[in-house]
Design a protein around this motif. Sequence first.
Motif, PDB file in Angstrom:
ATOM      1  N   SER A  59       0.831  -1.131   0.060  1.00 48.02           N
ATOM      2  CA  SER A  59      -0.021   0.198   0.045  1.00 48.02           C
ATOM      3  C   SER A  59       1.023   1.399  -0.083  1.00 48.02           C
ATOM      4  N   CYS A  60       0.330   2.395  -0.272  1.00 45.96           N
ATOM      5  CA  CYS A  60       0.996   3.738  -0.347  1.00 45.96           C
ATOM      6  C   CYS A  60       2.251   3.352  -1.136  1.00 45.96           C
ATOM      7  N   THR A  61       2.185   2.903  -2.322  1.00 46.59           N
ATOM      8  CA  THR A  61       3.061   2.303  -2.875  1.00 46.59           C
ATOM      9  C   THR A  61       4.357   3.217  -3.597  1.00 46.59           C
ATOM     10  N   ARG A  62       3.903   4.389  -4.336  1.00 46.07           N
ATOM     11  CA  ARG A  62       4.842   5.305  -4.641  1.00 46.07           C
ATOM     12  C   ARG A  62       5.785   6.077  -3.465  1.00 46.07           C
ATOM     13  N   VAL A  63       4.966   6.314  -2.555  1.00 52.93           N
ATOM     14  CA  VAL A  63       5.584   6.987  -1.208  1.00 52.93           C
ATOM     15  C   VAL A  63       6.530   5.941  -0.588  1.00 52.93           C
ATOM     16  N   LEU A  64       6.254   4.894  -0.117  1.00 51.39           N
ATOM     17  CA  LEU A  64       7.161   4.096   0.467  1.00 51.39           C
ATOM     18  C   LEU A  64       8.319   3.490  -0.589  1.00 51.39           C
ATOM     19  N   ALA A  65       8.056   3.521  -1.994  1.00 50.81           N
ATOM     20  CA  ALA A  65       9.046   3.124  -2.739  1.00 50.81           C
ATOM     21  C   ALA A  65      10.336   4.067  -2.673  1.00 50.81           C
ATOM     22  N   GLY A 125       8.855   3.432  13.104  1.00 48.02           N
ATOM     23  CA  GLY A 125       7.501   2.600  12.869  1.00 48.02           C
ATOM     24  C   GLY A 125       6.285   3.722  12.935  1.00 48.02           C
ATOM     25  N   ASN A 126       6.498   4.648  13.857  1.00 47.33           N
ATOM     26  CA  ASN A 126       5.407   5.654  14.018  1.00 47.33           C
ATOM     27  C   ASN A 126       5.162   6.546  12.702  1.00 47.33           C
ATOM     28  N   PHE A 127       6.286   6.622  12.028  1.00 44.98           N
ATOM     29  CA  PHE A 127       6.296   7.525  10.808  1.00 44.98           C
ATOM     30  C   PHE A 127       5.110   6.763  10.011  1.00 44.98           C
ATOM     31  N   ARG A 128       4.956   5.501   9.935  1.00 45.08           N
ATOM     32  CA  ARG A 128       3.831   4.680   9.065  1.00 45.08           C
ATOM     33  C   ARG A 128       2.600   5.179   9.533  1.00 45.08           C
ATOM     34  N   ALA A 129       2.350   5.315  10.956  1.00 44.22           N
ATOM     35  CA  ALA A 129       1.087   5.896  11.397  1.00 44.22           C
ATOM     36  C   ALA A 129       0.552   7.264  10.746  1.00 44.22           C
ATOM     37  N   LEU A 130       1.753   8.141  10.747  1.00 45.77           N
ATOM     38  CA  LEU A 130       1.515   9.531  10.163  1.00 45.77           C
ATOM     39  C   LEU A 130       1.053   9.161   8.766  1.00 45.77           C
ATOM     40  N   LEU A 131       1.847   8.189   7.863  1.00 43.86           N
ATOM     41  CA  LEU A 131       1.447   8.160   6.669  1.00 43.86           C
ATOM     42  C   LEU A 131       0.038   7.516   6.202  1.00 43.86           C
ATOM     43  N   ALA A 132      -0.425   6.834   7.218  1.00 41.97           N
ATOM     44  CA  ALA A 132      -1.677   6.343   7.410  1.00 41.97           C
ATOM     45  C   ALA A 132      -2.674   7.376   7.268  1.00 41.97           C
ATOM     46  N   TYR A 133      -2.321   8.475   7.903  1.00 46.29           N
ATOM     47  CA  TYR A 133      -3.467   9.675   8.016  1.00 46.29           C
ATOM     48  C   TYR A 133      -3.430  10.317   6.574  1.00 46.29           C
ATOM     49  N   ASN A 134      -2.216  10.512   5.691  1.00 45.95           N
ATOM     50  CA  ASN A 134      -2.217  10.799   4.772  1.00 45.95           C
ATOM     51  C   ASN A 134      -0.867  10.538   3.960  1.00 45.95           C
ATOM     52  N   CYS A 135      -1.107   9.513   2.852  1.00 45.51           N
ATOM     53  CA  CYS A 135      -0.106   8.797   2.375  1.00 45.51           C
ATOM     54  C   CYS A 135       0.838   9.749   1.246  1.00 45.51           C
ATOM     55  N   SER A 136       1.683  10.583   2.180  1.00 47.30           N
ATOM     56  CA  SER A 136       2.711  11.360   1.431  1.00 47.30           C
ATOM     57  C   SER A 136       3.863  11.851   2.220  1.00 47.30           C
TER      58      SER A 136
END
Length: 356
Positions: free
Chosen positions: A273-279, A327-338
């Motif tokens: 998920s959030c593919t382009r961002v996590l790439a 890891g908590n950065f991923r929770a912020l990405l869940a709010y807005n995938c950017s």
Amino acid sequence: MILRFAAIALVLLVPAASSAQIPEPAQQTEAPPEPSTEMRFQAWLSDFRARAAGEGISAATIASALDRLTYSARVVSLDRAQPDDSRPQSVPLFSDYLAARLVPARINPGKRLASELSPTLRAVEARYGVPPEIMLGIWGMETSYGGYTGNFDLVRSLASLAFDGRREALFTRELIAALRMIDSGVPRSRLVGSWAGATGNPQFLPSSYLTHAVDFDGDGTADIWQSRADTAASIANYLKNNGWVTGGDWAMRVSVPAALDRMRVVNTIEPKSCTRVLAKHSRWIPVKEWRELGLQPLDGRTWPADDTLATLVEPDGPGKGAYLSYGNFRALLAYNCSNFYALSVGLLADQLRTGS
């Protein structure tokens, strides 16, 4: 002239045929006019009413929300104008993005709010494990602490976007969720917000409201529009439900040696998920190994425990600013995938932290 008289004579010699023997002239059929967008929207809305009823939405809510609803061309135009980050030229630099957001007009009100709401924010932190500055970081980035929450009618926006079809499944689901909000007692007049269907101080989509909104002040309503306690708790609950770990940090800015071989740290597992961002993130590597690779903390930060997993994020590319995200950065990405958004929230939170 001779030919003309001959033709006339020939006609006079032919006996008259009965009317039954004269074929009707072929009718000139014209294609029906294309239905207007509004007509097609109303037809779609008629079908959607049946779907909403099948989903258990009450007849009263369907009538109050959908009667006299019209298509919004402006909303669809705004949606189609969104930048496509698959085109590099359309993506701004993070440094420019941050400079436009991490400004005194956002930092100073956040500090005042942190002081005013300190007891409430600490109580929310005790329940959900999310620091006050992180709650305020999201609140500030989303709506400047409620300064602007949007003035679009959510039901109209969501219906127009679902009808348009570019992201039909998403917006149809959110439209059903908005109707469920009304069924649960949220006044129809409260459903106002962004053109994309987000509402309230934390800019929740309707499905997020139903899942994460909290009545923290105990008045019987999860009020993310006017209650500051409910707003903070709802943001914290969202983050906790998306993996925020109590006591953990979000990221820190680091210096990266010019000689770092990034192929050694590249992530070879495609994100689900959030593919382009996590790439744009490296693979997970323990902090101890990052230290051994020559990275150094900046801004007075210190290394967390050696076994803390972190990814390297360089939002503007190598040599233009780097962060180790936890890891908590991923929770912020869940709010807005950017990455831009999550980094900005964290950096605003750093500015709002007590004593900074």
